[in-house]
Design a protein around this motif. Structure first.
Motif, PDB file in Angstrom:
ATOM      1  N   THR A 115      12.889   0.645   0.497  1.00 57.65           N
ATOM      2  CA  THR A 115      11.622   0.638   0.504  1.00 57.65           C
ATOM      3  C   THR A 115      11.249  -0.837   0.194  1.00 57.65           C
ATOM      4  O   THR A 115       9.895  -0.997   0.231  1.00 57.65           O
ATOM      5  CB  THR A 115      11.012   1.332  -0.698  1.00 57.65           C
ATOM      6  N   GLY A 116      11.952  -1.574   0.284  1.00 56.37           N
ATOM      7  CA  GLY A 116      11.647  -3.148   0.259  1.00 56.37           C
ATOM      8  C   GLY A 116      10.898  -3.515   1.200  1.00 56.37           C
ATOM      9  O   GLY A 116      10.097  -4.843   1.082  1.00 56.37           O
TER      10      GLY A 116
ATOM     11  N   TRP B 216       8.154  -2.716   2.125  1.00 55.69           N
ATOM     12  CA  TRP B 216       6.805  -2.765   1.703  1.00 55.69           C
ATOM     13  C   TRP B 216       5.920  -3.748   0.834  1.00 55.69           C
ATOM     14  O   TRP B 216       4.887  -3.669   0.868  1.00 55.69           O
ATOM     15  CB  TRP B 216       6.421  -1.286   0.781  1.00 55.69           C
ATOM     16  N   ARG B 217       6.955  -4.699   0.792  1.00 57.62           N
ATOM     17  CA  ARG B 217       6.562  -5.868  -0.347  1.00 57.62           C
ATOM     18  C   ARG B 217       5.747  -6.853   0.316  1.00 57.62           C
ATOM     19  O   ARG B 217       6.079  -7.276   1.537  1.00 57.62           O
ATOM     20  CB  ARG B 217       8.077  -6.514  -0.635  1.00 57.62           C
TER      21      ARG B 217
ATOM     22  N   ASP C 290      11.817   0.827  -9.866  1.00 52.20           N
ATOM     23  CA  ASP C 290      12.770   0.860  -8.702  1.00 52.20           C
ATOM     24  C   ASP C 290      14.252   0.624  -9.248  1.00 52.20           C
ATOM     25  O   ASP C 290      15.150   0.372  -8.268  1.00 52.20           O
ATOM     26  CB  ASP C 290      12.313   0.219  -7.422  1.00 52.20           C
TER      27      ASP C 290
ATOM     28  N   CYS D  77      13.015  -3.605  -4.064  1.00 53.79           N
ATOM     29  CA  CYS D  77      12.102  -4.211  -4.759  1.00 53.79           C
ATOM     30  C   CYS D  77      10.827  -3.956  -4.078  1.00 53.79           C
ATOM     31  O   CYS D  77      10.640  -4.495  -2.667  1.00 53.79           O
ATOM     32  CB  CYS D  77      12.485  -5.708  -5.069  1.00 53.79           C
ATOM     33  N   LYS D  78       9.617  -3.388  -4.417  1.00 57.91           N
ATOM     34  CA  LYS D  78       8.609  -3.265  -3.815  1.00 57.91           C
ATOM     35  C   LYS D  78       7.526  -4.353  -4.151  1.00 57.91           C
ATOM     36  O   LYS D  78       6.200  -4.337  -3.655  1.00 57.91           O
ATOM     37  CB  LYS D  78       7.690  -2.036  -4.051  1.00 57.91           C
TER      38      LYS D  78
ATOM     39  N   CYS E 100       6.107  -5.174  -7.212  1.00 54.46           N
ATOM     40  CA  CYS E 100       4.890  -4.845  -7.941  1.00 54.46           C
ATOM     41  C   CYS E 100       4.652  -5.780  -8.888  1.00 54.46           C
ATOM     42  O   CYS E 100       3.631  -5.846  -9.298  1.00 54.46           O
ATOM     43  CB  CYS E 100       5.219  -3.322  -8.383  1.00 54.46           C
TER      44      CYS E 100
END
Lengths: 192, 107, 392
Positions: free
Chosen positions: B31-32, B34-35, B58, B76-77, B79
């Motif tokens: 999902t990284g 999306w960062r 996460d 890591c997204k 956030c």
């Protein structure tokens, strides 16, 4: 006796018209008949006129429409005859059995029954008070029905009913004897 | 870093009933990507209090021998909750633009 | 058959009796007339220790089906019961149960949908969820209600599709009839032990249930579901046959009653099929070649088999106990029509909408349908749709 007998019970909500229909069906099943028993569901409330129905047959019952032309009508509450047309749809050679202290002739006059419909009366309330200790007219009416129609073997039915009551009221033998006596008395006391 | 392209099964071989068979399958779903912001760890300032580790939604804070050593950028997204919660004066984590960080990496 | 296996039971009692013998792991339910008794009686079995079931009383039908989905996904044999508005409130979860391929068995007592509010029988509730992906089995009487419940467990688990078994509200649910039940042991052997391939409580083989499907996966899962419904057809037949070996009462997709040499026939589901048999007998006694076809399995719809059974008739009447809201025929008639079209059969086909909200359907009314069919065969033009038993 016809292959199938259709029966209508009239009572008041809470009086046991549905139970009477179920009892009869259960008794008839015990003697090898095919049965149907069902209540009429309207806006139910204690004391309102209600009806329930039986079909008893020597062959499997496929019919699932309402009973509109009963062979037999049983009335649990004598005051009902003032507000409900208890003879509605009854077949010409039909039978009406009413819980009342009045005679069949009086009832016939009161309801203006002129045709071939046979009227019987039995004081089922008095009988049940004296035998069961409460006003439960449906059990004695069963006795009257057996006598009038001869649709079930009396001795067999009594024995079958006793067995069923023994299962239900193990700890209360007086209830069993009372109910049996009520059926027997009504069988003997029904008037034509 | 991006999720590996997998051959998508047709209806005849896909497990029936909207099921994914087997545990831990989320590990393969990175999902990284999306960062837009990236956390940068500053080891000189870090006291390894583990506040960032506890807060990270996460579980992307990497820890070795009881010390924070960086971030798993596969998950890591960005956030920024780690940097926000870092109790060290002057902050031991700073958030930088992902775009800039990537440009920096290429140099 | 031992005499103790012959009982006088209402439809609801018969279904509860089947549930007692099946002894499911979980029953989650919310009461609603006329289905209340099914789970009420079953709850008393739980309280009396006659079954090992975990009974989950919930605050709504939506929650009842939700709890059933959770239970079935966890690996439990799961059952429930409802009717009408309750089924409507469950609708969202019915689709989820089917999509997750969870073999839940639901007893639905057919009752009209509001408005106007009504508690009596018609088939609008079951028809409303005919696209939910459940197998739908209709019962003519209390005996079939019992038999269908026992079979439903096996069908659901083999096909991995939830099954709804219906009876007609009050007419069957509250009507006491003579039924023959199997011995407890026979039912236990018949349904066997539920052994799901994947389930949440299997810690050795973890799974994810109900993951998000976007444009790239949803269609494949739905395609599987469509195939599974097709594949359930031989399962339904096998189970019906196996049940017949055990009980002497075999079941197929539908019942043919004096149909094979008939000139015309009625197609009707549920309790009215019984009344129609009486009419068929009466008319046969007068020398009229009339018959009946009673669909039992409405989902999946056995299109080819039905068309084949109807192929020699000159005229057909389909009786629908619900309307389809499309300003055309009722749902059963539309499906029969589609079945005939695909079989290249063009026939006089009349639709009769009857019995909405529990309106009684009488012998004379059904006789009139056969009269209409007889006249249609002779070329007389009849209305395509007739509303029967309603005041004009």
């Amino acid at each position: 006796m016809k292959e199938m007998t259709e029966i209508r019970w009239h009572g008041r909500g809470g009086q046991g018209a549905k139970t009477a229909a179920l009892l009869l069906a259960d008794a008839a099943l015990g003697s090898g008949k095919y049965v149907q028993a069902f209540p009429e569901y309207g806006p139910e409330r204690m004391g309102a006129p209600v009806a329930s129905f039986d079909r008893i047959s020597s062959k499997p019952i496929l019919l699932h429409s309402a009973v509109t032309n009963p062979d037999v009508v049983l009335v649990l509450d004598p005051t009902l005859i003032e507000s409900v047309d208890i003879t509605e749809g009854v077949l010409d050679d039909g039978i009406v059995i009413i819980n009342t202290e009045k005679s069949p002739a009086d009832i016939r006059k009161e309801l203006n029954i002129t045709g071939k419909i046979k009227v019987y009366t039995v004081d089922a309330s008095k009988i049940s008070k004296e035998t069961i200790g409460r006003d439960i007219p449906n059990t004695p009416l069963l006795g009257a029905l057996l006598k009038v129609t001869g649709m079930l073997d009396f001795k067999e039915t009594i024995e079958d009913t006793r067995k069923k009551l023994e299962k239900k009221f193990k700890s209360k033998p007086e209830v069993i004897d009372g109910n049996i006596k009520a059926i027997e008395r009504a069988y003997n006391e029904v008037k034509s | 870093m991006a999720t590996k392209k997998i051959e998508k099964p047709g209806w005849k071989t896909l497990p029936e009933g909207d099921l994914i068979i087997g545990g831990g399958t989320a590990k393969d779903f990175h999902t990284g990507g999306w960062r837009s912001m990236r956390p940068i760890h500053i080891p000189e300032k870090c006291v390894s209090c583990m506040t960032c580790w506890a807060y990270c939604p996460d579980s992307a804070v990497l820890v070795k021998d009881g010390k924070v050593v960086g971030f798993n950028l596969d998950f890591c997204k960005g956030c920024g909750i780690c940097a926000y919660e870092c109790p060290v004066k002057g902050k031991a984590i700073k958030m930088v633009s992902e775009k800039e960080a990537k440009a920096q990496e290429k140099k | 058959m031992a005499k103790s296996n012959i009982l006088a039971r209402t439809g609801n009692e018969a279904m509860a009796e089947a549930m007692r013998q099946i002894n499911p792991d979980v029953v989650a339910a919310y009461p609603i007339t006329p289905a209340t008794e099914i789970v009420q009686i079953f709850a008393s079995y739980v309280a009396d220790g006659l079954v090992d079931t975990e009974f989950v009383p919930v605050e709504s039908e939506h929650s009842a089906m939700s709890a059933c989905i959770g239970s079935a996904a966890a690996g439990g044999r799961t059952m429930t019961g409802t009717s009408s508005q309750g089924l409507a409130l469950m609708a969202e979860m019915l689709y989820i149960a089917a999509g997750l391929r969870l073999p839940i068995v639901l007893a639905d007592v057919n009752r009209a949908l509001s408005s106007p509010i009504n508690i009596h029988c018609d088939h609008s509730d079951t028809m409303m969820v005919k696209e939910a992906g459940w197998i739908q089995i209709f019962s003519e009487n209390a005996q079939e209600a019992y038999d269908n419940m026992v079979q439903a467990v096996k069908i659901a688990e083999k096909a991995r599709i939830p099954v709804v078994v219906t009876t007609d509200g009050f007419i069957i649910s509250h009507g006491m009839e003579r039924i023959e039940i199997l011995d407890d042991k026979d039912v236990k052997d018949f349904v066997g032990q539920y052994k799901p391939e994947n389930y949440l409580l299997n810690l050795d083989k973890p799974i994810t249930v109900g993951a998000l499907d976007f444009t790239d996966y949803y269609f494949e899962h739905k395609r599987q579901q469509i195939e599974a419904i097709k594949d359930s057809m031989p399962v339904i037949l096998d189970v019906g046959k196996e049940f017949g070996n055990k009980s002497g009462r075999s079941y197929g997709f539908f019942e043919k009653y004096k149909l094979d040499d008939a000139d015309c026939a009625i197609v009707v589901m549920g309790s009215t099929a019984g009344t129609t048999k009486v009419v068929v007998d009466n008319l046969r006694a007068k020398g009229l070649k009339v018959g009946l076809l009673k669909p039992r399995v409405f989902r999946p719809f056995p299109k080819a088999e039905l068309a084949d059974a109807l192929k020699n008739l000159k005229a057909i009447a389909v009786m629908d106990r619900s309307d389809s809201g499309n300003a055309q025929e009722g749902p059963l008639c539309l499906e029969i029509k589609a079945a005939l079209y695909d079989a290249n059969l063009s026939k006089a086909l009349l639709n009769y909408i009857y019995g909405l909200g529990g309106r009684d359907i009488k012998i004379e009314e059904i006789e009139k349908i056969y009269t209409d069919l007889g006249e249609a065969i002779k070329g007389s033009k009849k209305p395509k749709i007739t509303y029967i038993g309603v005041r004009e």
